[in-house]
Design a protein around this motif. Structure first.
Motif, PDB file in Angstrom:
ATOM      1  N   ALA A   1       4.944  13.697 -14.607  1.00 30.98           N
ATOM      2  CA  ALA A   1       6.254  13.125 -14.912  1.00 30.98           C
ATOM      3  C   ALA A   1       6.386  11.736 -14.293  1.00 30.98           C
ATOM      4  CB  ALA A   1       7.364  14.044 -14.414  1.00 30.98           C
ATOM      5  N   GLN A   2       5.910  11.592 -13.041  1.00 34.14           N
ATOM      6  CA  GLN A   2       5.947  10.284 -12.402  1.00 34.14           C
ATOM      7  C   GLN A   2       5.038   9.283 -13.124  1.00 34.14           C
ATOM      8  OE1 GLN A   2       4.953  10.915  -8.298  1.00 34.14           O
ATOM      9  NE2 GLN A   2       7.041  11.470  -7.715  1.00 34.14           N
ATOM     10  N   ILE A   3       3.869   9.756 -13.555  1.00 39.27           N
ATOM     11  CA  ILE A   3       2.943   8.873 -14.278  1.00 39.27           C
ATOM     12  C   ILE A   3       3.555   8.443 -15.606  1.00 39.27           C
ATOM     13  CG2 ILE A   3       0.716   8.792 -15.472  1.00 39.27           C
ATOM     14  CD1 ILE A   3      -0.412  10.545 -13.219  1.00 39.27           C
ATOM     15  N   ASN A   4       4.185   9.372 -16.312  1.00 37.11           N
ATOM     16  CA  ASN A   4       4.825   9.029 -17.591  1.00 37.11           C
ATOM     17  C   ASN A   4       5.959   8.024 -17.394  1.00 37.11           C
ATOM     18  OD1 ASN A   4       3.187  10.622 -19.228  1.00 37.11           O
ATOM     19  ND2 ASN A   4       4.463  12.445 -18.948  1.00 37.11           N
ATOM     20  N   ASP A   5       6.741   8.222 -16.348  1.00 35.47           N
ATOM     21  CA  ASP A   5       7.811   7.269 -16.055  1.00 35.47           C
ATOM     22  C   ASP A   5       7.237   5.896 -15.733  1.00 35.47           C
ATOM     23  OD1 ASP A   5       9.700   9.216 -16.462  1.00 35.47           O
ATOM     24  OD2 ASP A   5       9.923   9.731 -14.332  1.00 35.47           O
ATOM     25  N   TYR A   6       6.140   5.887 -14.996  1.00 36.57           N
ATOM     26  CA  TYR A   6       5.497   4.626 -14.642  1.00 36.57           C
ATOM     27  C   TYR A   6       4.969   3.906 -15.895  1.00 36.57           C
ATOM     28  CZ  TYR A   6       1.777   1.492 -13.113  1.00 36.57           C
ATOM     29  OH  TYR A   6       0.966   0.412 -12.951  1.00 36.57           O
ATOM     30  N   LEU A   7       4.324   4.659 -16.793  1.00 40.16           N
ATOM     31  CA  LEU A   7       3.766   4.050 -17.999  1.00 40.16           C
ATOM     32  C   LEU A   7       4.847   3.526 -18.942  1.00 40.16           C
ATOM     33  CD1 LEU A   7       0.893   6.591 -18.793  1.00 40.16           C
ATOM     34  CD2 LEU A   7       0.674   4.313 -17.791  1.00 40.16           C
ATOM     35  N   ALA A   8       6.061   4.065 -18.831  1.00 42.48           N
ATOM     36  CA  ALA A   8       7.157   3.627 -19.710  1.00 42.48           C
ATOM     37  C   ALA A   8       7.783   2.316 -19.237  1.00 42.48           C
ATOM     38  CB  ALA A   8       8.224   4.713 -19.783  1.00 42.48           C
ATOM     39  N   LYS A   9       7.498   1.907 -17.996  1.00 40.44           N
ATOM     40  CA  LYS A   9       8.101   0.685 -17.461  1.00 40.44           C
ATOM     41  C   LYS A   9       7.320  -0.547 -17.920  1.00 40.44           C
ATOM     42  CE  LYS A   9       7.943   1.701 -13.080  1.00 40.44           C
ATOM     43  NZ  LYS A   9       8.180   1.620 -11.618  1.00 40.44           N
ATOM     44  N   ASN A  10       7.972  -1.691 -17.867  1.00 37.96           N
ATOM     45  CA  ASN A  10       7.289  -2.950 -18.155  1.00 37.96           C
ATOM     46  C   ASN A  10       6.275  -3.241 -17.056  1.00 37.96           C
ATOM     47  OD1 ASN A  10       8.728  -3.487 -20.521  1.00 37.96           O
ATOM     48  ND2 ASN A  10      10.391  -4.472 -19.380  1.00 37.96           N
ATOM     49  N   LEU A  11       5.064  -3.603 -17.475  1.00 35.80           N
ATOM     50  CA  LEU A  11       4.004  -3.835 -16.498  1.00 35.80           C
ATOM     51  C   LEU A  11       4.138  -5.184 -15.819  1.00 35.80           C
ATOM     52  CD1 LEU A  11       1.409  -2.749 -15.211  1.00 35.80           C
ATOM     53  CD2 LEU A  11       0.130  -3.744 -17.117  1.00 35.80           C
ATOM     54  N   TRP A  12       4.776  -6.156 -16.503  1.00 30.69           N
ATOM     55  CA  TRP A  12       4.867  -7.493 -15.936  1.00 30.69           C
ATOM     56  C   TRP A  12       6.155  -8.192 -16.357  1.00 30.69           C
ATOM     57  CZ3 TRP A  12       0.177  -6.705 -18.923  1.00 30.69           C
ATOM     58  CH2 TRP A  12       0.376  -6.903 -20.280  1.00 30.69           C
TER      59      TRP A  12
ATOM     60  N   LYS B   1       0.819  -1.205   0.000  1.00 32.35           N
ATOM     61  CA  LYS B   1       0.000   0.000   0.000  1.00 32.35           C
ATOM     62  C   LYS B   1       0.855   1.258   0.000  1.00 32.35           C
ATOM     63  CE  LYS B   1      -3.859   2.105   2.526  1.00 32.35           C
ATOM     64  NZ  LYS B   1      -4.786   1.963   3.673  1.00 32.35           N
ATOM     65  N   THR B   2       2.020   1.198   0.626  1.00 37.15           N
ATOM     66  CA  THR B   2       2.885   2.374   0.746  1.00 37.15           C
ATOM     67  C   THR B   2       3.915   2.485  -0.380  1.00 37.15           C
ATOM     68  OG1 THR B   2       4.368   1.104   2.178  1.00 37.15           O
ATOM     69  CG2 THR B   2       2.634   2.398   3.253  1.00 37.15           C
ATOM     70  N   THR B   3       3.889   1.540  -1.329  1.00 36.24           N
ATOM     71  CA  THR B   3       4.877   1.571  -2.411  1.00 36.24           C
ATOM     72  C   THR B   3       4.660   2.802  -3.291  1.00 36.24           C
ATOM     73  OG1 THR B   3       4.970  -0.847  -2.458  1.00 36.24           O
ATOM     74  CG2 THR B   3       5.811   0.329  -4.391  1.00 36.24           C
ATOM     75  N   ALA B   4       5.721   3.569  -3.482  1.00 36.85           N
ATOM     76  CA  ALA B   4       5.624   4.766  -4.330  1.00 36.85           C
ATOM     77  C   ALA B   4       5.486   4.359  -5.792  1.00 36.85           C
ATOM     78  CB  ALA B   4       6.860   5.642  -4.140  1.00 36.85           C
ATOM     79  N   LEU B   5       4.895   5.264  -6.578  1.00 37.44           N
ATOM     80  CA  LEU B   5       4.682   4.963  -7.992  1.00 37.44           C
ATOM     81  C   LEU B   5       6.016   4.727  -8.704  1.00 37.44           C
ATOM     82  CD1 LEU B   5       2.279   4.800  -9.992  1.00 37.44           C
ATOM     83  CD2 LEU B   5       2.825   7.127 -10.691  1.00 37.44           C
ATOM     84  N   SER B   6       7.032   5.474  -8.332  1.00 39.11           N
ATOM     85  CA  SER B   6       8.334   5.332  -8.975  1.00 39.11           C
ATOM     86  C   SER B   6       9.031   4.025  -8.593  1.00 39.11           C
ATOM     87  CB  SER B   6       9.237   6.514  -8.597  1.00 39.11           C
ATOM     88  OG  SER B   6       9.406   6.578  -7.189  1.00 39.11           O
ATOM     89  N   GLU B   7       8.601   3.384  -7.492  1.00 36.15           N
ATOM     90  CA  GLU B   7       9.208   2.127  -7.035  1.00 36.15           C
ATOM     91  C   GLU B   7       8.320   0.919  -7.303  1.00 36.15           C
ATOM     92  OE1 GLU B   7       9.937   2.835  -2.929  1.00 36.15           O
ATOM     93  OE2 GLU B   7      11.475   4.374  -3.284  1.00 36.15           O
ATOM     94  N   ASP B   8       7.274   1.116  -8.092  1.00 31.33           N
ATOM     95  CA  ASP B   8       6.319   0.049  -8.369  1.00 31.33           C
ATOM     96  C   ASP B   8       7.000  -1.120  -9.084  1.00 31.33           C
ATOM     97  OD1 ASP B   8       3.203  -0.094  -8.150  1.00 31.33           O
ATOM     98  OD2 ASP B   8       3.688  -1.051 -10.064  1.00 31.33           O
ATOM     99  N   GLN B   9       6.833  -2.328  -8.546  1.00 37.50           N
ATOM    100  CA  GLN B   9       7.427  -3.516  -9.155  1.00 37.50           C
ATOM    101  C   GLN B   9       6.483  -4.103 -10.211  1.00 37.50           C
ATOM    102  OE1 GLN B   9       9.124  -6.385  -6.286  1.00 37.50           O
ATOM    103  NE2 GLN B   9       8.502  -4.946  -4.690  1.00 37.50           N
ATOM    104  N   PRO B  10       7.024  -4.665 -11.267  1.00 40.24           N
ATOM    105  CA  PRO B  10       6.159  -5.294 -12.282  1.00 40.24           C
ATOM    106  C   PRO B  10       5.391  -6.476 -11.697  1.00 40.24           C
ATOM    107  CG  PRO B  10       8.412  -5.010 -13.099  1.00 40.24           C
ATOM    108  CD  PRO B  10       8.449  -4.735 -11.628  1.00 40.24           C
ATOM    109  N   LEU B  11       4.235  -6.738 -12.266  1.00 39.01           N
ATOM    110  CA  LEU B  11       3.489  -7.927 -11.898  1.00 39.01           C
ATOM    111  C   LEU B  11       4.277  -9.164 -12.338  1.00 39.01           C
ATOM    112  CD1 LEU B  11      -0.140  -6.976 -13.053  1.00 39.01           C
ATOM    113  CD2 LEU B  11       0.760  -6.935 -10.726  1.00 39.01           C
ATOM    114  N   GLN B  12       4.261 -10.199 -11.510  1.00 35.33           N
ATOM    115  CA  GLN B  12       4.890 -11.462 -11.866  1.00 35.33           C
ATOM    116  C   GLN B  12       3.815 -12.380 -12.451  1.00 35.33           C
ATOM    117  OE1 GLN B  12       8.138 -12.454 -11.590  1.00 35.33           O
ATOM    118  NE2 GLN B  12       8.790 -10.461 -10.830  1.00 35.33           N
ATOM    119  N   LEU B  13       3.993 -12.779 -13.713  1.00 31.21           N
ATOM    120  CA  LEU B  13       3.064 -13.703 -14.354  1.00 31.21           C
ATOM    121  C   LEU B  13       3.713 -15.085 -14.415  1.00 31.21           C
ATOM    122  CD1 LEU B  13       1.728 -11.572 -17.365  1.00 31.21           C
ATOM    123  CD2 LEU B  13       0.973 -11.586 -14.980  1.00 31.21           C
ATOM    124  N   TRP B  14       3.129 -16.029 -13.698  1.00 32.29           N
ATOM    125  CA  TRP B  14       3.628 -17.409 -13.703  1.00 32.29           C
ATOM    126  C   TRP B  14       2.744 -18.208 -14.659  1.00 32.29           C
ATOM    127  CZ3 TRP B  14       7.915 -18.401 -10.645  1.00 32.29           C
ATOM    128  CH2 TRP B  14       8.232 -17.399  -9.722  1.00 32.29           C
TER     129      TRP B  14
END
Length: 414
Positions: A179-190, A105-118
């Motif tokens: 800027a944070q949202i754009n950086d987030y959208l540029a990262k791999n989601l999973w 819940k406290t994870t910042a948007l810039s530190e968001d980890q990708p979803l792990q798809l198994w």
């Protein structure tokens, strides 16, 4: 003269009604089969269970799970602590996909980890593509929504501010958030992790792991053409009479025919594998490699050859001429390929066509190859396909031997 020639051609056609019928029946059957195979325009109708593992106390995860439930997905929600359990159930084939969200819940948007798809390596690729689209839509939407809800712009109101100062602060805050949202959208989601049935991580499947085995099987069944040519030549040259006079049994003659063609089939197998390994990389495509025990592939190749030779032999015995054999046998091969997943992968077919595919020898062969390649099964785990292919081949050979025995008796000329 012209009229007489036309009537002559019509009389010749009337003597080959089988060939004329094939001209009409084959396109109709092929059209119906391929139309049915490609009629699944909504991949998410595929009934496969998904597990979402996350912190169930986090409002974001609850909203994300509810958004997925509104889609045509069979999704279950559980805590991250049960990851090992669901990984084991994924290996057993109970689930098609396990999604792990390790963000708190406290994870910042810039530190968001990708979803792990198994995933399982043999997962339905069309269905997976549709699921990824749904995940990307709802996860991104909910993540940005919660980020903006929890990060309101605040202003100091204990004293009067100049309007210009307020505008500058608002603009700076908005610029920072966008800027944070754009950086987030540029990262791999999973990140995708593929687990085989033994629980080991394997590389992501590629296109050649479907295409090379599929066309290899298709090619092996066309052994029917040279086999039918030889048997037709025996009839025309009266070799069949000399064979009968030598008191050779139908079974021994058939075995003598099958052994050379069996060897040719194995050369086909080795040649296609070598082509995929050495030539495809030069064409900027992934190399085709056999993963696992080579003996398993040899046994599977032998059973596929047995099925192909049995079918080819029966067609060669039944057909009157070489042309008849090519039309009859080639048409049957194309139909088996169409319903067996050779031309169209079974995972893009509707449910009823996937059921039909289970009755195609080519479908059995392809499933066996893909399980060896993708899930890295051992020989005992594909024994059902080996039994089906062997039974089909033996049945065809027995029927062909019975018919050939009758031909040896009836077609003897002195």
């Amino acid at each position: 003269m012209l009229i007489a020639s036309i009537f002559k051609e019509l009389r010749l056609l009337s003597r080959d009604l089988h060939g004329v019928a094939v001209l009409f029946m084959m396109p109709i059957l092929f059209m119906l089969i391929m139309s049915a195979a490609l009629s699944n325009d909504n991949e998410l109708t595929h009934k496969s269970d998904i597990v979402l593992l996350s912190d169930m106390e986090n409002p974001f995860n609850v909203d994300f799970f509810q958004a997925l439930q509104k889609e045509n997905l069979q999704v279950h929600h559980a805590n991250l602590s049960e990851l090992n359990r669901y990984q084991n159930e994924l290996q057993a084939g109970k689930f098609e996909l396990v999604i792990a969200n390790f963000n708190e819940k406290t994870t910042a948007l810039s530190e968001d980890q990708p979803l792990q798809l198994w995933l399982n390596p043999s997962v339905d690729r069309g269905w997976l593509l549709g699921v990824k689209g749904v995940l990307q839509k709802h996860y991104t939407e909910q993540r940005i929504k919660h980020y903006l809800n929890n990060n309101h712009i605040t202003l100091e109101n204990n004293k009067r501010k100049q309007i210009k100062e307020i505008e500058n602060k608002v603009n700076k805050e908005l610029d920072r958030k966008f800027a944070q949202i754009n950086d987030y959208l540029a990262k791999n989601l999973w990140q995708e992790v593929y687990l085989n049935r033994q629980g080991s991580e394997v590389a992501k499947p590629n296109s050649v792991q479907h295409s090379v085995p599929a066309w290899l099987i298709f090619g092996m069944f066309f052994i029917m053409i040279p086999l039918s040519n030889v048997m037709a030549m025996e009839r025309h040259t009266n070799t069949i009479t000399r064979l009968r006079m030598a008191r050779a049994s139908a079974l021994s003659l058939i075995i003598a025919k099958l052994i050379p063609y069996f060897i040719i089939n194995q050369f086909q197998f080795a040649g296609m594998v070598a082509l995929g390994y050495f030539v495809l990389p030069r064409l900027n495509m992934p190399a085709f490699e056999l993963v696992g025990d080579g003996f398993s592939y040899a046994v599977l190749s032998s059973t596929v050859s047995l099925a192909a030779l049995g079918y080819g032999l029966l067609v060669s015995v039944v057909a009157r001429t070489t042309e008849h054999a090519v039309v009859l046998g080639g048409g049957g091969i194309i139909i088996m390929a169409a319903i067996g997943g050779i031309m169209v992968p079974t995972y893009v077919m509707p449910e009823i066509m996937q059921t039909v595919a289970e009755f195609s020898p080519m479908g059995w062969a392809l499933s066996g190859f893909q399980n060896l390649l993708l899930n890295q099964y051992d020989l005992s785990q594909i024994v059902n396909y080996l039994i089906k292919l062997s039974a089909f081949g033996i049945l065809m050979i027995v029927l062909a031997a019975m018919l050939y025995q009758q031909q040896l008796k009836k077609q003897v000329r002195f």
